[in-house]
Design a protein around this motif. Structure first.
Motif, PDB file in Angstrom:
ATOM      1  N   ARG A  76       0.659  -1.020   0.043  1.00 37.56           N
ATOM      2  CA  ARG A  76      -0.071  -0.174  -0.049  1.00 37.56           C
ATOM      3  C   ARG A  76       0.640   1.287   0.114  1.00 37.56           C
ATOM      4  NH1 ARG A  76      -3.610  -2.735   2.983  1.00 37.56           N
ATOM      5  NH2 ARG A  76      -2.587  -2.227   5.246  1.00 37.56           N
ATOM      6  N   GLY A  77       2.212   1.082   0.630  1.00 38.47           N
ATOM      7  CA  GLY A  77       3.038   2.506   0.593  1.00 38.47           C
ATOM      8  C   GLY A  77       3.519   3.037  -0.845  1.00 38.47           C
ATOM      9  N   PHE A  78       3.517   1.696  -1.507  1.00 38.05           N
ATOM     10  CA  PHE A  78       4.304   2.242  -2.799  1.00 38.05           C
ATOM     11  C   PHE A  78       3.719   1.594  -4.055  1.00 38.05           C
ATOM     12  CE2 PHE A  78       6.480  -1.561  -1.294  1.00 38.05           C
ATOM     13  CZ  PHE A  78       6.603  -2.424  -2.299  1.00 38.05           C
ATOM     14  N   ALA A  79       2.741   0.627  -4.004  1.00 39.08           N
ATOM     15  CA  ALA A  79       2.070   0.300  -5.251  1.00 39.08           C
ATOM     16  C   ALA A  79       0.631  -0.326  -4.890  1.00 39.08           C
ATOM     17  CB  ALA A  79       2.846  -1.184  -5.831  1.00 39.08           C
ATOM     18  N   PRO A  80      -0.258   0.592  -4.698  1.00 35.48           N
ATOM     19  CA  PRO A  80      -1.617   0.190  -4.012  1.00 35.48           C
ATOM     20  C   PRO A  80      -2.130   0.030  -5.488  1.00 35.48           C
ATOM     21  CG  PRO A  80      -1.314   2.605  -4.267  1.00 35.48           C
ATOM     22  CD  PRO A  80       0.114   2.245  -4.502  1.00 35.48           C
ATOM     23  N   TYR A  81      -3.689  -0.326  -5.361  1.00 30.24           N
ATOM     24  CA  TYR A  81      -4.466  -0.693  -6.713  1.00 30.24           C
ATOM     25  C   TYR A  81      -4.370  -2.167  -6.973  1.00 30.24           C
ATOM     26  CZ  TYR A  81      -4.268   4.462  -6.392  1.00 30.24           C
ATOM     27  OH  TYR A  81      -4.406   5.544  -5.863  1.00 30.24           O
ATOM     28  N   TYR A  82      -3.982  -2.817  -5.989  1.00 35.14           N
ATOM     29  CA  TYR A  82      -3.992  -4.280  -6.455  1.00 35.14           C
ATOM     30  C   TYR A  82      -5.051  -4.993  -6.071  1.00 35.14           C
ATOM     31  CZ  TYR A  82      -3.201  -4.021  -1.450  1.00 35.14           C
ATOM     32  OH  TYR A  82      -3.427  -3.802  -0.237  1.00 35.14           O
ATOM     33  N   ARG A  83      -5.468  -6.109  -6.596  1.00 31.82           N
ATOM     34  CA  ARG A  83      -6.585  -6.802  -6.345  1.00 31.82           C
ATOM     35  C   ARG A  83      -6.431  -8.114  -5.776  1.00 31.82           C
ATOM     36  NH1 ARG A  83      -8.568  -2.712  -6.816  1.00 31.82           N
ATOM     37  NH2 ARG A  83      -9.236  -1.643  -8.574  1.00 31.82           N
ATOM     38  N   LEU A  84      -7.347  -8.551  -4.850  1.00 27.74           N
ATOM     39  CA  LEU A  84      -7.222  -9.682  -3.897  1.00 27.74           C
ATOM     40  C   LEU A  84      -7.965 -10.960  -4.603  1.00 27.74           C
ATOM     41  CD1 LEU A  84      -7.844  -7.948  -0.627  1.00 27.74           C
ATOM     42  CD2 LEU A  84      -5.667  -8.288  -1.908  1.00 27.74           C
ATOM     43  N   ALA A 111      12.821  -4.947   5.663  1.00 29.45           N
ATOM     44  CA  ALA A 111      13.418  -4.162   4.579  1.00 29.45           C
ATOM     45  C   ALA A 111      13.641  -4.910   3.469  1.00 29.45           C
ATOM     46  CB  ALA A 111      14.424  -3.426   5.298  1.00 29.45           C
ATOM     47  N   ALA A 112      13.951  -5.985   3.662  1.00 27.56           N
ATOM     48  CA  ALA A 112      14.560  -7.063   2.537  1.00 27.56           C
ATOM     49  C   ALA A 112      13.403  -7.445   1.823  1.00 27.56           C
ATOM     50  CB  ALA A 112      15.369  -8.275   3.209  1.00 27.56           C
ATOM     51  N   LEU A 113      11.927  -7.563   2.302  1.00 27.41           N
ATOM     52  CA  LEU A 113      10.878  -7.848   1.987  1.00 27.41           C
ATOM     53  C   LEU A 113      10.615  -6.918   0.812  1.00 27.41           C
ATOM     54  CD1 LEU A 113       8.785  -9.860   0.992  1.00 27.41           C
ATOM     55  CD2 LEU A 113       7.666  -9.287   3.338  1.00 27.41           C
ATOM     56  N   GLU A 114      10.506  -5.706   1.437  1.00 27.38           N
ATOM     57  CA  GLU A 114       9.958  -4.463   0.871  1.00 27.38           C
ATOM     58  C   GLU A 114      11.124  -4.232  -0.590  1.00 27.38           C
ATOM     59  OE1 GLU A 114       9.330   0.569   1.022  1.00 27.38           O
ATOM     60  OE2 GLU A 114       9.311  -0.607   3.161  1.00 27.38           O
ATOM     61  N   ARG A 115      12.174  -4.507  -0.539  1.00 30.28           N
ATOM     62  CA  ARG A 115      13.023  -4.178  -1.457  1.00 30.28           C
ATOM     63  C   ARG A 115      12.649  -5.425  -2.608  1.00 30.28           C
ATOM     64  NH1 ARG A 115      17.056  -3.542   2.276  1.00 30.28           N
ATOM     65  NH2 ARG A 115      17.450  -5.783   2.272  1.00 30.28           N
ATOM     66  N   LYS A 116      12.306  -6.427  -2.229  1.00 27.70           N
ATOM     67  CA  LYS A 116      11.977  -7.440  -3.245  1.00 27.70           C
ATOM     68  C   LYS A 116      10.738  -7.109  -3.720  1.00 27.70           C
ATOM     69  CE  LYS A 116      10.810 -12.358  -3.142  1.00 27.70           C
ATOM     70  NZ  LYS A 116      10.761 -13.712  -2.288  1.00 27.70           N
ATOM     71  N   LEU A 117       9.799  -6.598  -3.021  1.00 34.10           N
ATOM     72  CA  LEU A 117       8.454  -6.227  -3.662  1.00 34.10           C
ATOM     73  C   LEU A 117       8.570  -5.086  -4.534  1.00 34.10           C
ATOM     74  CD1 LEU A 117       6.345  -6.714  -0.550  1.00 34.10           C
ATOM     75  CD2 LEU A 117       6.033  -8.191  -2.495  1.00 34.10           C
ATOM     76  N   ARG A 118       9.425  -4.174  -4.288  1.00 30.82           N
ATOM     77  CA  ARG A 118       9.672  -2.906  -4.861  1.00 30.82           C
ATOM     78  C   ARG A 118      10.116  -3.478  -6.245  1.00 30.82           C
ATOM     79  NH1 ARG A 118       9.124   2.241  -3.145  1.00 30.82           N
ATOM     80  NH2 ARG A 118       8.805   2.500  -0.769  1.00 30.82           N
ATOM     81  N   ALA A 119      11.368  -4.099  -6.401  1.00 31.44           N
ATOM     82  CA  ALA A 119      11.645  -4.735  -7.472  1.00 31.44           C
ATOM     83  C   ALA A 119      10.941  -5.574  -8.379  1.00 31.44           C
ATOM     84  CB  ALA A 119      13.073  -5.560  -7.116  1.00 31.44           C
ATOM     85  N   PHE A 120       9.950  -6.347  -7.863  1.00 30.02           N
ATOM     86  CA  PHE A 120       8.917  -6.797  -8.709  1.00 30.02           C
ATOM     87  C   PHE A 120       8.023  -6.057  -9.307  1.00 30.02           C
ATOM     88  CE2 PHE A 120       4.984  -9.505  -8.746  1.00 30.02           C
ATOM     89  CZ  PHE A 120       5.429 -10.372  -9.764  1.00 30.02           C
ATOM     90  N   VAL A 121       7.375  -5.163  -8.629  1.00 30.90           N
ATOM     91  CA  VAL A 121       6.251  -4.392  -9.054  1.00 30.90           C
ATOM     92  C   VAL A 121       6.696  -3.298 -10.099  1.00 30.90           C
ATOM     93  CG1 VAL A 121       4.533  -4.967  -7.355  1.00 30.90           C
ATOM     94  CG2 VAL A 121       6.077  -2.732  -7.117  1.00 30.90           C
ATOM     95  N   ALA A 122       8.327  -2.895  -9.897  1.00 30.14           N
ATOM     96  CA  ALA A 122       8.681  -1.645 -10.683  1.00 30.14           C
ATOM     97  C   ALA A 122       8.487  -2.078 -12.231  1.00 30.14           C
ATOM     98  CB  ALA A 122      10.164  -1.591 -10.396  1.00 30.14           C
TER      99      ALA A 122
END
Length: 134
Positions: A32-40, A123-134
């Motif tokens: 939600r902090g950097f890539a909202p608008y996902y669907r569940l 922190a490592a998980l956030e980096r992993k998620l950011r790289a994936f959605v970028a």
């Protein structure tokens, strides 16, 4: 060691949720902090991913280490009671996960698996998620 009543164990296992789990909610809070608008839990996407960015064809699965046979300490733990059943159950889950990943790839989707144990290092998980959605 105390032996547990099979009916009580069965009730405990029935109570385990398959969606909106604590690990899944924690991953969504990070996103939600950097890539909202996902669907569940999109049923129209193979594997019914926990989190999906449909327009970008990104699927995120949040897997419990025990249930999906991760190679961490928690995932390697094998129940002593009814061990054959659990080995077969986890093997079926892993085979199903692999089939879903292949199907998604064939449809042009990228998939990411977030393991429950990865939540220990946010922190490592956030980096992993950011790289994936970028």
């Amino acid at each position: 060691m105390q032996t547990e009543d099979p009916a009580r164990r069965s009730a405990i296992m029935r109570a385990v949720k398959s969606r909106d789990t604590s690990p899944e909610r924690a991953v969504r809070a990070l996103l939600r902090g950097f890539a909202p608008y996902y669907r569940l839990h999109r049923k129209d996407v193979p594997g019914n991913p926990d989190i999906a960015y449909v327009g970008r064809k990104l699927a995120i699965f949040v897997h419990g280490c025990f249930w999906h046979g991760h190679d961490c300490a928690r995932g390697a733990r094998a129940p002593k009671a009814n061990a054959d059943y659990w080995r077969a159950k986890i093997a079926r889950n892993r085979a199903r996960d692999a089939a879903h990943a292949e199907r998604l790839a064939a449809l042009g989707w990228r998939a990411l698996v977030v393991w429950e144990c990865e939540l220990k290092d946010r922190a490592a998980l956030e980096r992993k998620l950011r790289a994936f959605v970028a």
